[in-house]
Design a protein around this motif. Structure first.
Motif, PDB file in Angstrom:
ATOM      1  N   SER A 189     -51.399 -12.977 -62.445  1.00  0.00           N
ATOM      2  CA  SER A 189     -50.488 -13.856 -63.186  1.00  0.00           C
ATOM      3  C   SER A 189     -49.129 -13.223 -63.428  1.00  0.00           C
ATOM      4  CB  SER A 189     -51.085 -14.205 -64.557  1.00  0.00           C
ATOM      5  OG  SER A 189     -52.300 -14.876 -64.402  1.00  0.00           O
ATOM      6  N   THR A 190     -49.025 -11.923 -63.232  1.00  0.00           N
ATOM      7  CA  THR A 190     -47.781 -11.259 -63.637  1.00  0.00           C
ATOM      8  C   THR A 190     -47.101 -10.487 -62.514  1.00  0.00           C
ATOM      9  OG1 THR A 190     -49.086  -9.363 -64.344  1.00  0.00           O
ATOM     10  CG2 THR A 190     -48.488 -10.949 -66.048  1.00  0.00           C
TER      11      THR A 190
ATOM     12  N   TRP B  10     -48.407 -19.716 -63.248  1.00  0.00           N
ATOM     13  CA  TRP B  10     -48.740 -20.664 -64.302  1.00  0.00           C
ATOM     14  C   TRP B  10     -47.495 -21.453 -64.690  1.00  0.00           C
ATOM     15  CZ3 TRP B  10     -53.769 -21.150 -65.005  1.00  0.00           C
ATOM     16  CH2 TRP B  10     -54.604 -20.060 -64.771  1.00  0.00           C
TER      17      TRP B  10
ATOM     18  N   ALA C  76     -44.637 -22.838 -66.961  1.00  0.00           N
ATOM     19  CA  ALA C  76     -43.988 -22.278 -68.144  1.00  0.00           C
ATOM     20  C   ALA C  76     -43.244 -23.381 -68.885  1.00  0.00           C
ATOM     21  CB  ALA C  76     -43.007 -21.193 -67.728  1.00  0.00           C
TER      22      ALA C  76
ATOM     23  N   PRO D  95     -52.136 -16.574 -70.412  1.00  0.00           N
ATOM     24  CA  PRO D  95     -50.981 -17.095 -69.661  1.00  0.00           C
ATOM     25  C   PRO D  95     -51.188 -18.556 -69.283  1.00  0.00           C
ATOM     26  CG  PRO D  95     -52.401 -15.850 -68.199  1.00  0.00           C
ATOM     27  CD  PRO D  95     -53.023 -15.764 -69.575  1.00  0.00           C
ATOM     28  N   GLU D  96     -52.388 -19.056 -69.534  1.00  0.00           N
ATOM     29  CA  GLU D  96     -52.683 -20.427 -69.102  1.00  0.00           C
ATOM     30  C   GLU D  96     -52.053 -21.458 -70.029  1.00  0.00           C
ATOM     31  OE1 GLU D  96     -56.896 -20.713 -68.245  1.00  0.00           O
ATOM     32  OE2 GLU D  96     -56.904 -18.628 -67.569  1.00  0.00           O
TER      33      GLU D  96
ATOM     34  N   TYR E 206     -46.947 -18.516 -71.720  1.00  0.00           N
ATOM     35  CA  TYR E 206     -46.496 -17.939 -70.457  1.00  0.00           C
ATOM     36  C   TYR E 206     -44.976 -17.797 -70.462  1.00  0.00           C
ATOM     37  CZ  TYR E 206     -46.091 -17.071 -65.475  1.00  0.00           C
ATOM     38  OH  TYR E 206     -45.810 -16.503 -64.263  1.00  0.00           O
TER      39      TYR E 206
END
Lengths: 717, 234, 84
Positions: A44-45, A368, A370, A493-494, A499
């Motif tokens: 995710s990052t 994800w 934002a 982060p979902e 996020y």
């Protein structure tokens, strides 16, 4: 195939199937489930981390290795990294914290560096909350017992209390090691035909799938997950450190990798992928603590105190001899091959087989969605004019100094051996921690800091402020910042708003790194820090390392001299937004933190470094949590001297005294050096505050307290 | 002057004490592995360093006290050779019974690391001859098990023969409840055997032997040993 | 030869302050366990010993206690022997 059972998303399953050209088997899915968890894959990052500047004159090794390395000069490097152990510490505070310390020490060791200093980032719930006492005492004992026994001093850290950490405390462990630049051990240098050797403790069922555990939110039945907590043995770690450093000194290892999350699989596939070789492992050769372990359990066990070595066959005998001397298990578990095939055999049968790069790099990234939080701007509303001024300023200052996040952390650091290895020039309780290097002039300085409240209010500005705080503290002490490591602690982060906050924090941090030419050389991400009770504050933790050329150019804090003139340097209008003062008074976090001003920050750092190096001040301290008033009070108590402070300012006194943010510092300057000091800070806001004298602290006629009544750290002499 | 520092698995102040002796005195110091059966010929001083030998498992110092090298160390002590145990080394010496008593978990059962003030009770030892009687010195402590304990009659015997060398005290040299960090009986921080050649103490002189580390009160400790050995030679 | 399972219980001697026991006692009291009288914390060690008789197993266990497991200055112990 029921891939979801193993924590694998559909697109990941499809990617795996395509890469393999067949259906993955159960063992492979279990391995991918862990290796492609958030904790191991950064899915995710990964793309956000690319925003950080990671190059610089002093960067020897940047992100992607076990830790970053910066150049200290004269052929010596500092290897350092900060890493989270949040989820384990939440469910088993003592063991979770202990193994967090052990893990980061092995990361440093894996580069061939001798671990010489630890710091810890501790984020606890409200002091009165039911679990806080148990969690905080367990975590502190865990950090202490492990670090003390292993003989690595804990020289500093950051402790924060906030209700958002009630159910989800954070433990971030930082370690720094020293290594000669020509002796760095790499994980990228394996060649075909070499042996894969497992050194250290036996492999058991502990910690299986711990990495996957760290990638989901804490559920109420997290207690049921406890079997996945690893047990730490600092005694074994101490032996492992000495054995690995002896192997390195004798040049008996080609490559080395620590075994952290996802154990053997993670470490071995990483070496294979980074070195561009294949690998065949025979899991029946792994020394086991429980006889009946399945191959996937062996693959993913997070048993502690183990290292993976790549050894030339001709050196094996000597390696075994060193292991025996240190009473450690040592076994050949496989070999490197041509190509990039990574396969696991169990009693002669192939149980898993992938391209090596698939395990470490093959996980499809997740972008994800934002969304800027709807109530972000609402949180900025703060009309200072409507705030009542304190009725009793003395009482306000005393209360502020007793706020849990600002009060002395002696109860914590007294439990840490901060002096072993006899290099500690400044240990815990000081704005910067300073180590000498035996046989050299150079001092290494380090700071660990965070400002989650400001990150919550304005993540870009808060992220920048958090980085800037560490750099300011170093610069005031005379330490040129060389690089930093970060631990990004965020909730899930979902959630698009969460996020977005993380993304903005990263952008703010990156902007500050860029402005101050302080590259990010290593780091770690910990997501899903939330429980049914809510999410943690966005908490990027920054560990910055700098170098001071010699002890004469180190400017200490808490060293006022009678008759010195006090100055504040930096903009005179800070902000109460996200300040400890406002939090204390209102019990809620609001306002908009100050804008990040790159040129002002850079100008501050330049002048502060020169101030320390030219020796024009007796004492200096960057203004941080609690604002100028707390900085003055700390300098006074540590110096054991009072002061008369009186100044005219274009803002309210509470804002100047208790406001936070921006590039500010408090200096005490001997009368004779005032002209020099002033010329050094020409072109920068400078406010003469008053004089050091007597035993009372008097500020603008509103605060008047005897210094010895202020809460202060213990003074021996 | 030749010094041997014994390294047990889990020792972690071995290099610190090696460095302190070399740096203060410039004399020869050797590291000796616990698995050895002998200590180097001509060794004048044997040091058992601080740390967590064998992980402090079972009892602090218990397993180290029974490791192979200890017979040679005990013989050295019995022959009148100088023998020093610091922190974990003190625990090892009590476990070997070369020194009386035992070191129990601190009064507040937690590890504690901080500078401490000590009163020098006896300068009639080879380790303290260069201090003044009653002098207050600052050495750091770093231990979880430093509460010196022994049966009342043995305590009395120890006190009567002047075997107490260091006591925790305050800035004025008073031995008080508050100045005692671990609950040790009579504030005892360090003791010497009847022969005067074997000393054990919980505080770390090697951490107080350089100005850059914040204190030099430990230097006289090493110099005392050096000068004693010089005199013996003459 | 028979394998014997030996249980060794080690306690601080009466009169030696057990700081861990005291701390746990305070903690339990603060949790509302008012009926609690006292807590003593000790060690429990299990040994598996080959010996001809229970008595011989016991003697060997006691020797192990004297040699290493127990510090007679501060600790006392008791031994229970069980046939496998």
């Amino acid at each position: 195939m029921d891939f979801r059972r193993y924590g694998i998303r559909e697109e990941e399953y499809l990617a795996a199937r395509e890469a393999l050209g067949r259906e993955p088997n159960e063992c492979e899915l279990r391995i991918l489930g862990v290796m492609w968890s958030e904790h191991c894959s950064y899915k995710s990052t990964k793309h956000l981390l690319k925003l950080f500047p990671n190059k610089g004159d002093k960067v020897v090794l940047g992100p992607g290795e076990n830790a970053g390395i910066v150049d200290l000069g004269d052929g010596l490097g500092a290897a350092f990294k900060v890493e989270s152990h949040n989820h384990p510490s939440a469910v088993a505070p003592y063991q979770g914290a202990a193994t967090g310390v052990g893990g980061i020490i092995r990361d440093i060791l894996a580069l061939g560096a001798r671990p010489v200093a630890s710091m810890d980032g501790l984020f606890f719930g409200a002091p009165g909350h039911g679990k806080t006492a148990m969690l905080s005492s367990g975590i502190v004992r865990g950090v202490g017992d492990y670090g003390n026994a292993v003989g690595v001093p804990t020289v500093g850290g950051k402790t924060v209390y906030d209700p958002s950490y009630n159910e989800n405390p954070l433990l971030n462990a930082f370690n720094l090691g020293l290594v000669r630049l020509d002796e760095i051990v790499s994980s990228q240098t394996a060649k075909p035909g070499q042996l894969v050797v497992l050194l250290g403790s036996k492999t058991g069922r502990d910690g299986i799938a711990g990495a996957a555990f760290a990638s989901v939110e804490l559920s109420d039945d997290a207690k049921a997950d406890r079997p996945s907590i690893q047990i730490g043995d600092p005694f074994a770690e101490k032996l492992l450190i000495e054995a690995c450093l002896e192997l390195q000194a004798k040049r008996l290892i080609v490559s080395m990798q620590d075994m952290g999350a996802a154990g053997i699989t993670s470490s071995s596939s990483e070496v294979a992928a980074k070195s561009g070789v294949g690998m065949v492992l025979a899991f029946d050769k792994v020394p086991l603590r429980a006889a009946d372990m399945e191959p996937w359990e062996i693959a993913l066990s997070e048993s502690q105190e183990r290292m993976l070595l790549i050894v030339e066959p001709r050196h094996l005998e000597e390696v075994m001899a060193v292991a025996e001397r240190w009473e450690l298990d040592c076994a050949v578990i496989g070999e490197t091959t041509e190509g990039d095939g990574y396969s696991i055999l169990f009693h002669g049968e192939e149980v898993a087989s992938f391209p090596a790069s698939l395990v470490g790099d093959g996980c499809p990234p997740i972008h994800w969605p934002a969304r800027k939080p709807d109530n972000l701007e609402k949180g900025w509303e703060l009309d200072v004019e409507t705030l009542p001024l304190p009725e009793d300023w003395n009482e306000t200052l005393l209360s502020l100094l007793s706020e849990p996040s600002l009060a002395s952390k002696e109860w914590i650091y007294d439990q840490y051996d901060s002096m072993v290895q006899t290099n500690t020039v400044r240990g815990p309780g000081h704005p910067v921690s300073v180590l000498r290097i035996k046989g050299r002039e150079t001092l290494v300085a380090m700071v660990l800091d965070a400002d989650p409240w400001k990150c919550a209010l304005d993540p870009f500005r808060g992220g920048a402020e958090a980085v800037a705080r560490t750099v300011r503290a170093l610069a005031v002490a005379g330490a040129e910042p060389l690089g930093l490591t970060d631990c990004l602690n965020f909730p899930s982060p979902e959630n698009p708003e969460q996020y977005w906050v993380m993304m903005e924090c990263i952008k703010g941090m990156a902007a500050c790194c860029e402005a101050l030419q302080c590259p990010v050389v290593s780091g770690n991400v910990s997501l899903y820090n939330e429980s049914a009770a809510g999410a943690i504050l966005p908490t990027p933790v920054i560990g910055t390392v700098g170098v001071i050329p010699s002890v004469g150019q180190f400017l200490p804090s808490g060293r006022w001299h009678d008759g010195d003139v006090l100055f504040q340097v930096g903009p005179c209008i800070p902000s109460l937004a996200g300040s400890q003062y406002l939090l204390m008074r209102e019990g809620r976090n609001r306002g908009r933190p100050l804008e990040f001003l790159p040129d002002v920050e850079a100008g501050f750092v330049r002048r502060a470094l020169k101030t320390a190096r030219d020796g024009v001040a007796s004492s200096g301290r960057a203004v941080a949590g609690g604002g100028l008033a707390v900085a003055i009070a700390r300098e006074a108590t540590e110096s054991g001297l009072g002061a008369v402070v009186s100044f005219e300012i274009p803002t309210r006194r509470d804002v100047l005294l208790f406001g936070e943010g921006g590039a500010r510092a408090l200096y005490s300057v001997p009368m004779a050096k005032v002209p020099l000091f002033k010329s050094l800070w020409r072109g920068f806001p400078l406010l003469e505050l008053g004089r050091v004298q007597g035993a009372e602290l008097e500020i603008n006629g509103v605060i008047s307290v005897p210094v010895d009544t202020l809460p202060s750290p213990r003074r021996i002499r | 002057m030749k010094t041997a520092v014994i390294i047990f698995p889990g020792s972690n102040c071995d290099q610190d004490v090696l460095y302190a002796v070399r740096n203060t005195l410039g004399t020869e110091v050797r590291a000796v592995w616990h698995g050895e059966r002998e200590i180097p010929d001509g060794t004048d001083l044997v040091i058992l360093p601080g740390g967590f030998s064998y992980g402090d498992y079972l009892r602090c110092g218990a397993m180290a006290a029974r490791s192979p090298v200890m017979q040679a160390v005990i013989d050295h002590g019995r022959r009148g050779g100088l023998l020093l145990g610091i922190c974990n080394g003190f625990q090892v010496l009590t476990e070997t019974r070369l020194l009386p008593g035992a070191l129990l978990t601190n009064r507040i059962p937690a590890f504690i690391c901080r500078p401490c003030l000590l009163r020098v009770e006896s300068t009639a030892t080879p380790f303290t001859s260069m201090y003044a009687e009653g002098q207050v010195v600052q050495f750091p402590i770093a231990h979880a098990d430093g509460r010196y304990t022994l049966p009342d009659d043995e305590l009395k015997a120890l006190e009567d023969r002047g075997g107490v060398v260091f006591r925790y005290c305050d800035g004025a040299g008073n031995v008080t409840e508050e100045s005692n960090p671990n609950g040790a009986m009579n504030g005892i921080a360090g003791i010497v055997n009847e022969g005067g050649n074997i000393l054990g103490l919980m505080p770390h002189p090697e951490r107080a032997s350089e100005a850059i580390l914040g204190g030099v009160d430990g230097c006289a400790f090493w110099r005392s040993i050096f000068s004693t050995l010089q005199e013996r030679r003459v | 030869m028979t394998a014997w399972h030996v249980h060794v219980y080690i306690q601080l001697k009466d009169g030696v302050l057990d700081t861990q026991g005291k701390a746990v006692e305070r903690s339990l009291h603060s949790l509302g366990h008012d009926s609690l009288q006292a807590v003593k914390i000790g060690k429990y060690v299990q040994l598996w010993i080959n010996a001809d008789s229970e008595q011989s197993a016991r003697q060997q266990a006691v020797r192990m206690c004297d040699d290493l497991l127990v510090n007679g200055i501060i600790e006392q112990f008791s031994v229970e022997v069980e046939g496998e």
